[in-house]
Design a protein around this motif. Sequence first.
Motif, PDB file in Angstrom:
ATOM      1  N   GLY A  36       0.785  -1.228   0.000  1.00 44.05           N
ATOM      2  CA  GLY A  36       0.000   0.000   0.000  1.00 44.05           C
ATOM      3  C   GLY A  36       0.812   1.272   0.000  1.00 44.05           C
ATOM      4  N   GLN A  37       2.108   1.155  -0.339  1.00 35.29           N
ATOM      5  CA  GLN A  37       2.949   2.350  -0.375  1.00 35.29           C
ATOM      6  C   GLN A  37       3.393   2.672  -1.794  1.00 35.29           C
ATOM      7  N   TYR A 125     -13.774   2.760 -13.162  1.00 30.55           N
ATOM      8  CA  TYR A 125     -14.533   3.930 -13.634  1.00 30.55           C
ATOM      9  C   TYR A 125     -14.725   4.959 -12.520  1.00 30.55           C
ATOM     10  N   GLU A 126     -14.803   4.484 -11.282  1.00 32.75           N
ATOM     11  CA  GLU A 126     -14.910   5.433 -10.166  1.00 32.75           C
ATOM     12  C   GLU A 126     -13.582   6.164  -9.960  1.00 32.75           C
ATOM     13  N   LEU A 127     -12.492   5.438 -10.149  1.00 32.92           N
ATOM     14  CA  LEU A 127     -11.156   6.017  -9.994  1.00 32.92           C
ATOM     15  C   LEU A 127     -10.845   6.988 -11.136  1.00 32.92           C
ATOM     16  N   VAL A 187      -4.933   4.868  -5.830  1.00 35.53           N
ATOM     17  CA  VAL A 187      -4.703   3.431  -6.046  1.00 35.53           C
ATOM     18  C   VAL A 187      -3.957   2.845  -4.846  1.00 35.53           C
ATOM     19  N   ALA A 188      -2.931   3.552  -4.380  1.00 35.59           N
ATOM     20  CA  ALA A 188      -2.156   3.059  -3.235  1.00 35.59           C
ATOM     21  C   ALA A 188      -3.039   2.946  -1.991  1.00 35.59           C
ATOM     22  N   ARG A 189      -3.985   3.869  -1.850  1.00 32.72           N
ATOM     23  CA  ARG A 189      -4.876   3.840  -0.682  1.00 32.72           C
ATOM     24  C   ARG A 189      -5.760   2.600  -0.659  1.00 32.72           C
ATOM     25  N   SER A 193       0.523  -1.843  -3.767  1.00 31.93           N
ATOM     26  CA  SER A 193       1.863  -1.246  -3.732  1.00 31.93           C
ATOM     27  C   SER A 193       2.183  -0.679  -5.104  1.00 31.93           C
ATOM     28  N   ILE A 194       2.808   0.504  -5.138  1.00 35.36           N
ATOM     29  CA  ILE A 194       3.149   1.122  -6.418  1.00 35.36           C
ATOM     30  C   ILE A 194       4.641   1.398  -6.482  1.00 35.36           C
ATOM     31  N   LEU A 195       5.250   0.909  -7.557  1.00 35.63           N
ATOM     32  CA  LEU A 195       6.661   1.162  -7.816  1.00 35.63           C
ATOM     33  C   LEU A 195       6.734   1.880  -9.146  1.00 35.63           C
ATOM     34  N   MET A 196       7.312   3.088  -9.155  1.00 35.45           N
ATOM     35  CA  MET A 196       7.354   3.795 -10.434  1.00 35.45           C
ATOM     36  C   MET A 196       8.672   4.501 -10.685  1.00 35.45           C
ATOM     37  N   VAL A 197       8.993   4.583 -11.977  1.00 38.82           N
ATOM     38  CA  VAL A 197      10.131   5.355 -12.456  1.00 38.82           C
ATOM     39  C   VAL A 197       9.581   6.687 -12.924  1.00 38.82           C
ATOM     40  N   GLU A 198      10.224   7.781 -12.548  1.00 39.75           N
ATOM     41  CA  GLU A 198       9.679   9.096 -12.893  1.00 39.75           C
ATOM     42  C   GLU A 198      10.793  10.074 -13.252  1.00 39.75           C
TER      43      GLU A 198
END
Length: 241
Positions: A36-37, A125-127, A187-189, A193-198
Amino acid sequence: MTGDEAEPMLIGDMMTGGYGKGADILHECTIAVDAGQIAVIVGPNGAGKSTAMKAVFGMLTVREGAVRLDGEDITALTPQDRVAKGMAFVPQTSNIFTSMTVEENLEMGAFLRRDGIAQTMEQIYELFPILREKRRQAAGELSGGQRQQVAVGRALMTEPRVLMLDEPTAGVSPIVMDELFDRIIEVARTGISILMVEQNARQALEIADKGYVLVQGRNAYTGTGAELMADDEVRRSFLGG
């Protein structure tokens, strides 16, 4: 194990490796994200950010180190097997079917599932309300930011435990970037878990629980998003002062 030592939801642990039989691009690189992080990988061009993400997803050879998902060693699994285990990967480009409608794109995301998908579709669709509005439109007709929402939505249709995003805000306006980041937080909430390159390092670190600064395939700095934002050296070298 105490809470402090609990294994992350996903970890690429001391990974050394590269593509095929080519030279190593990663050198004892560690990337992890808790349940969730949001963990963000930043660094200069050519630092191996996307390579680290692909290594975690099984798209290149990890010669040393290991990848574990929820404590299970998955280093030897194919990307397809990792999807079945609960990982989803959204590449930077070619991440939607442009000739299909938005709704068809989302349905394609659920190809591995054997249960009903209506409830997940409704959550997406809600998101992303704009996707509901445009669900009958060809995805190729959408703006860049809307296409990214389709790509993320399609990945979420697999009900992943970990969502991996390779430069989700590349080429979109600052306003759209902020909106995408807001959605990513939502989404994390939900516990994913989210892992991203930015590339937009400063904005990404603002929403990150954990940040990794890579330089030449190695961990240069690791800390919470706030710690990295407050680090003079990181600010000067990677965040434009």
